[in-house]
Design a protein around this motif. Structure first.
Motif, PDB file in Angstrom:
ATOM      1  N   GLY A  72       0.812  -1.210   0.000  1.00 17.55           N
ATOM      2  CA  GLY A  72       0.000   0.000   0.000  1.00 17.55           C
ATOM      3  C   GLY A  72       0.843   1.255   0.000  1.00 17.55           C
ATOM      4  N   PRO A  73       0.157   2.362  -0.149  1.00 16.88           N
ATOM      5  CA  PRO A  73       0.873   3.639  -0.067  1.00 16.88           C
ATOM      6  C   PRO A  73       1.452   3.844   1.332  1.00 16.88           C
ATOM      7  CG  PRO A  73      -1.448   3.959  -0.666  1.00 16.88           C
ATOM      8  CD  PRO A  73      -1.257   2.514  -0.365  1.00 16.88           C
ATOM      9  N   ASN A  74       2.471   4.665   1.424  1.00 17.65           N
ATOM     10  CA  ASN A  74       3.048   4.975   2.731  1.00 17.65           C
ATOM     11  C   ASN A  74       1.982   5.578   3.626  1.00 17.65           C
ATOM     12  OD1 ASN A  74       5.635   4.076   2.072  1.00 17.65           O
ATOM     13  ND2 ASN A  74       6.092   6.000   1.063  1.00 17.65           N
ATOM     14  N   GLY A  75       1.975   5.150   4.869  1.00 13.78           N
ATOM     15  CA  GLY A  75       1.023   5.667   5.839  1.00 13.78           C
ATOM     16  C   GLY A  75      -0.268   4.876   5.923  1.00 13.78           C
ATOM     17  N   GLU A  76      -0.487   3.931   5.018  1.00 14.98           N
ATOM     18  CA  GLU A  76      -1.712   3.132   5.052  1.00 14.98           C
ATOM     19  C   GLU A  76      -1.499   1.907   5.927  1.00 14.98           C
ATOM     20  OE1 GLU A  76      -4.925   1.863   1.815  1.00 14.98           O
ATOM     21  OE2 GLU A  76      -2.985   0.920   1.484  1.00 14.98           O
ATOM     22  N   ASP A  77      -2.415   1.643   6.836  1.00 17.54           N
ATOM     23  CA  ASP A  77      -2.293   0.465   7.689  1.00 17.54           C
ATOM     24  C   ASP A  77      -3.022  -0.722   7.054  1.00 17.54           C
ATOM     25  OD1 ASP A  77      -5.007   0.915   8.157  1.00 17.54           O
ATOM     26  OD2 ASP A  77      -4.711   1.630  10.193  1.00 17.54           O
ATOM     27  N   ALA A 118       2.583   0.133 -10.406  1.00 15.95           N
ATOM     28  CA  ALA A 118       1.592   0.120  -9.331  1.00 15.95           C
ATOM     29  C   ALA A 118       0.242  -0.163  -9.977  1.00 15.95           C
ATOM     30  CB  ALA A 118       1.560   1.449  -8.591  1.00 15.95           C
ATOM     31  N   ALA A 119      -0.464  -1.153  -9.470  1.00 16.67           N
ATOM     32  CA  ALA A 119      -1.768  -1.510 -10.018  1.00 16.67           C
ATOM     33  C   ALA A 119      -2.721  -0.321  -9.892  1.00 16.67           C
ATOM     34  CB  ALA A 119      -2.335  -2.710  -9.281  1.00 16.67           C
ATOM     35  N   PRO A 120      -3.651  -0.187 -10.821  1.00 17.66           N
ATOM     36  CA  PRO A 120      -4.608   0.924 -10.746  1.00 17.66           C
ATOM     37  C   PRO A 120      -5.379   0.967  -9.419  1.00 17.66           C
ATOM     38  CG  PRO A 120      -4.737  -0.112 -12.892  1.00 17.66           C
ATOM     39  CD  PRO A 120      -3.828  -0.967 -12.046  1.00 17.66           C
ATOM     40  N   SER A 121      -5.561  -0.188  -8.808  1.00 17.45           N
ATOM     41  CA  SER A 121      -6.239  -0.245  -7.510  1.00 17.45           C
ATOM     42  C   SER A 121      -5.371   0.284  -6.380  1.00 17.45           C
ATOM     43  CB  SER A 121      -6.635  -1.690  -7.200  1.00 17.45           C
ATOM     44  OG  SER A 121      -5.462  -2.471  -7.019  1.00 17.45           O
ATOM     45  N   ASN A 122      -4.076   0.427  -6.633  1.00 17.53           N
ATOM     46  CA  ASN A 122      -3.091   0.847  -5.640  1.00 17.53           C
ATOM     47  C   ASN A 122      -2.898  -0.201  -4.535  1.00 17.53           C
ATOM     48  OD1 ASN A 122      -1.118   2.744  -5.129  1.00 17.53           O
ATOM     49  ND2 ASN A 122      -2.362   3.890  -3.702  1.00 17.53           N
ATOM     50  N   LEU A 123      -3.263  -1.461  -4.841  1.00 17.29           N
ATOM     51  CA  LEU A 123      -3.133  -2.533  -3.863  1.00 17.29           C
ATOM     52  C   LEU A 123      -1.894  -3.399  -4.083  1.00 17.29           C
ATOM     53  CD1 LEU A 123      -6.848  -3.737  -3.710  1.00 17.29           C
ATOM     54  CD2 LEU A 123      -5.630  -2.343  -2.035  1.00 17.29           C
ATOM     55  N   PHE A 124      -1.338  -3.355  -5.276  1.00 13.33           N
ATOM     56  CA  PHE A 124      -0.196  -4.202  -5.612  1.00 13.33           C
ATOM     57  C   PHE A 124       0.852  -3.386  -6.344  1.00 13.33           C
ATOM     58  CE2 PHE A 124      -3.967  -6.830  -5.495  1.00 13.33           C
ATOM     59  CZ  PHE A 124      -3.582  -7.866  -4.660  1.00 13.33           C
ATOM     60  N   ARG A 125       2.121  -3.792  -6.170  1.00 19.45           N
ATOM     61  CA  ARG A 125       3.217  -3.109  -6.836  1.00 19.45           C
ATOM     62  C   ARG A 125       4.244  -4.126  -7.323  1.00 19.45           C
ATOM     63  NH1 ARG A 125       1.103   0.822  -4.057  1.00 19.45           N
ATOM     64  NH2 ARG A 125       1.753   2.950  -4.041  1.00 19.45           N
ATOM     65  N   LEU A 126       4.890  -3.789  -8.435  1.00 19.28           N
ATOM     66  CA  LEU A 126       5.968  -4.588  -8.972  1.00 19.28           C
ATOM     67  C   LEU A 126       7.268  -3.866  -8.672  1.00 19.28           C
ATOM     68  CD1 LEU A 126       6.990  -6.957 -10.793  1.00 19.28           C
ATOM     69  CD2 LEU A 126       6.744  -5.367 -12.717  1.00 19.28           C
TER      70      LEU A 126
END
Length: 84
Positions: free
Chosen positions: A7-12, A71-79
């Motif tokens: 996730g993005p920084n700061g997201e739990d 970064a996936a459009p959902s912002n849930l996954f990253r390569l």
């Protein structure tokens, strides 16, 4: 290279899970039962790391660089690409 839930920084974790749950309309190839089974697994076994943690893990493991390639459009996954 790894493609991981991040996730993005700061997201739990709880916030990431809420974002996951909102993705149901996008997973049209899965039946409701299949998506429920997948969601049960995600909620019990996935522990997404914030982007900064993924980068730190790579650098602390001895890689010379860590780059996010996608970064996936959902912002849930990253390569990520880890280079020696």
């Amino acid at each position: 290279m790894i493609y991981e839930n991040a996730g993005p920084n700061g997201e739990d974790r709880e916030s990431w899970m809420r974002s996951w749950d909102l993705q149901r309309p996008l997973w049209t190839a899965y039946s409701d039962e299949e998506f429920a089974a997948m969601t049960s697994d995600v909620h019990s076994a996935d522990f997404p790391e914030p982007d900064a943690n993924r980068r730190s893990l790579g650098m602390d493991s001895g890689f010379s660089s860590v780059r996010e390639l996608y970064a996936a459009p959902s912002n849930l996954f990253r390569l990520y690409c880890f280079a020696a």
